[in-house]
Design an enzyme around this catalytic site. Structure first.
Site, PDB file in Angstrom:
ATOM      1  CG  HIS A 150       2.732  -6.830 -38.830  1.00 41.95           C
ATOM      2  ND1 HIS A 150       4.482  -7.340 -38.580  1.00 41.95           N
ATOM      3  CD2 HIS A 150       1.895  -7.290 -38.044  1.00 41.95           C
ATOM      4  CE1 HIS A 150       3.955  -7.539 -36.636  1.00 41.95           C
ATOM      5  NE2 HIS A 150       2.827  -7.287 -36.563  1.00 41.95           N
TER       6      HIS A 150
ATOM      7  CE  LYS B 171     -17.117 -20.691 -35.921  1.00 38.07           C
ATOM      8  NZ  LYS B 171     -16.717 -20.144 -34.370  1.00 38.07           N
TER       9      LYS B 171
ATOM     10  CD  GLU C 174     -20.792 -13.420 -29.809  1.00 43.09           C
ATOM     11  OE1 GLU C 174     -21.502 -14.372 -30.473  1.00 43.09           O
ATOM     12  OE2 GLU C 174     -19.810 -13.113 -29.815  1.00 43.09           O
TER      13      GLU C 174
HETATM   14  N1  PDD Z   1     -17.643 -21.460 -31.046  1.00 46.05           N
HETATM   15  N2  PDD Z   1     -20.535 -16.675 -31.012  1.00 46.05           N
HETATM   16  C1  PDD Z   1     -19.139 -16.867 -30.311  1.00 46.05           C
HETATM   17  C2  PDD Z   1     -18.296 -16.591 -30.164  1.00 46.05           C
HETATM   18  C3  PDD Z   1     -18.128 -18.578 -30.922  1.00 46.05           C
HETATM   19  O1  PDD Z   1     -17.514 -18.552 -30.867  1.00 46.05           O
HETATM   20  C4  PDD Z   1     -19.350 -19.516 -31.249  1.00 46.05           C
HETATM   21  C5  PDD Z   1     -19.302 -21.169 -31.823  1.00 46.05           C
HETATM   22  C6  PDD Z   1     -20.922 -18.825 -31.219  1.00 46.05           C
HETATM   23  C7  PDD Z   1     -21.945 -19.717 -32.004  1.00 46.05           C
HETATM   24  O2  PDD Z   1     -21.678 -20.283 -33.207  1.00 46.05           O
HETATM   25  P1  PDD Z   1     -22.993 -20.984 -33.752  1.00 46.05           P
HETATM   26  O3  PDD Z   1     -24.190 -21.400 -33.493  1.00 46.05           O
HETATM   27  O4  PDD Z   1     -22.356 -20.915 -35.498  1.00 46.05           O
HETATM   28  O5  PDD Z   1     -21.818 -22.345 -33.398  1.00 46.05           O
HETATM   29  C8  PDD Z   1     -20.736 -17.570 -31.137  1.00 46.05           C
HETATM   30  C9  PDD Z   1     -17.820 -22.724 -32.099  1.00 46.05           C
HETATM   31  C10 PDD Z   1     -18.208 -24.001 -31.942  1.00 46.05           C
HETATM   32  C11 PDD Z   1     -16.391 -22.972 -31.014  1.00 46.05           C
HETATM   33  O6  PDD Z   1     -15.587 -21.733 -30.936  1.00 46.05           O
HETATM   34  O7  PDD Z   1     -16.123 -24.148 -30.688  1.00 46.05           O
END
Ligand code: PDD
Length: 283
Positions: free
Chosen positions: A102, A148, A181
């Site tokens: 870890h 992210k 979301e």
């Molecule tokens: N996903 N919320 C989550 C949990 C996400 O994984 C994403 C994007 C978004 C939208 O973010 P953006 O507009 O910056 O793409 C919101 C990407 C596309 C994926 O995991 O493939």
């Protein structure tokens, strides 16, 4: 001509690209990622994705493996090399590889992988918007959803459930019954007064890049806008609903948990914002 991937400074044929057995993104989900859409061989919202990438790394105390300018250069080189006119770029930075523990080794260096996907059909995005059906389910994620991170297990589980039910996306719902979301997109509704509503930014949701650009377009178009939570019930009775993400752009939602939204067609506000977004993106 084979497609190439970029792995830690090397361009390798995609099917031969690999990470070490003990890379921490694999063992612990200890990494971050970004997804860009490529339109006319250019990255859509390039800078905003890079800004979020740096922020995510900072929050996880993972150093940038190289300067942003150098990463951007490799991304562009890969787009050229793989001859991507319309498609996507996936970029992942993990804390690196060291004996599975870890606590990472003191001398660990971050690893970077980049690959592209060719999607010529994106050129038709204006003509063929997909009407999305979604389900809802509990948000089982950790408390730092603004990062992210590559740890996506709750998102994956709920998305598999949606797929099994013949749906395209799932909206996650917090303990108060409010939508956070989508599993890979931001969630929006439009009220009967044509007010566009999305949850305010906090640690509860990812700050979507497409969300940010759509906020600018809402202001430009002169629509009323509220950043606030909304419940599943409110969403089911909304005039319109849609999702935003790099790969969905502005995606019209026509059904939530089997309930038809509005008249089941793409709403006027959604359609307008989708059109504005696609134009701005060069699609
Ligand atoms: N996903 N919320 C989550 C949990 C996400 O994984 C994403 C994007 C978004 C939208 O973010 P953006 O507009 O910056 O793409 C919101 C990407 C596309 C994926 O995991 O493939």
């Amino acid at each position: 001509m084979p497609s190439y991937a970029f792995v830690d400074g090397q361009y390798v044929p995609r099917h031969l690209a690999a990470l070490p057995l003990e890379d921490r993104a694999t063992n612990f989900g200890d990494g971050i990622y970004e997804v860009w859409v490529v339109a006319q061989s250019k990255l859509v919202d390039e800078e905003k994705h890079f800004a979020r990438l740096e922020r995510s790394l900072g929050e996880l105390k993972i150093p940038m493996p190289m300067e942003q300018k150098a990463i951007a250069q490799h991304v562009r080189r890969l787009i050229r090399r793989n001859n991507i006119k319309f498609g996507t770029v996936y970029l992942q930075i993990s804390r690196g590889a060291s004996k599975r523990d870890h606590v990472p080794a003191a001398n660990i260096t971050p690893s970077i992988t980049i690959f592209t996907n060719n999607k010529p059909a994106l050129a038709e995005a204006r003509r063929a918007p997909k009407k999305l059906k979604i389900i809802t389910g509990p948000d089982l994620r950790w408390a730092r959803r603004d990062i992210k991170s590559t740890s996506l297990l709750p998102n994956v589980m709920l998305r598999m459930e949606a797929h099994q039910q013949g749906c395209h996306e799932a909206w996650m719902v917090d303990d108060q019954g409010m939508v956070t979301e989508g599993t890979s997109s931001s969630s929006w509704i439009v009220t009967s007064e044509k007010t566009v509503v999305t949850r305010a930014l906090s640690n509860d949701i990812l700050p979507g890049v497409t969300r940010d650009t759509v906020c600018e377009l809402i202001a430009q178009a002169g629509y009323k806008f509220e950043e606030r939570g909304f419940s599943v019930e409110e969403a089911k009775h909304a005039a319109e609903a849609f999702v935003t993400s790099a790969t969905n752009f502005v995606g019209p939602v026509v059904e939530i948990d089997g309930t038809t939204i509005g008249n089941g067609q793409i709403g006027e506000v959604t359609n307008k914002l989708r059109d504005l977004y696609l134009r701005a993106a060069g699609l």
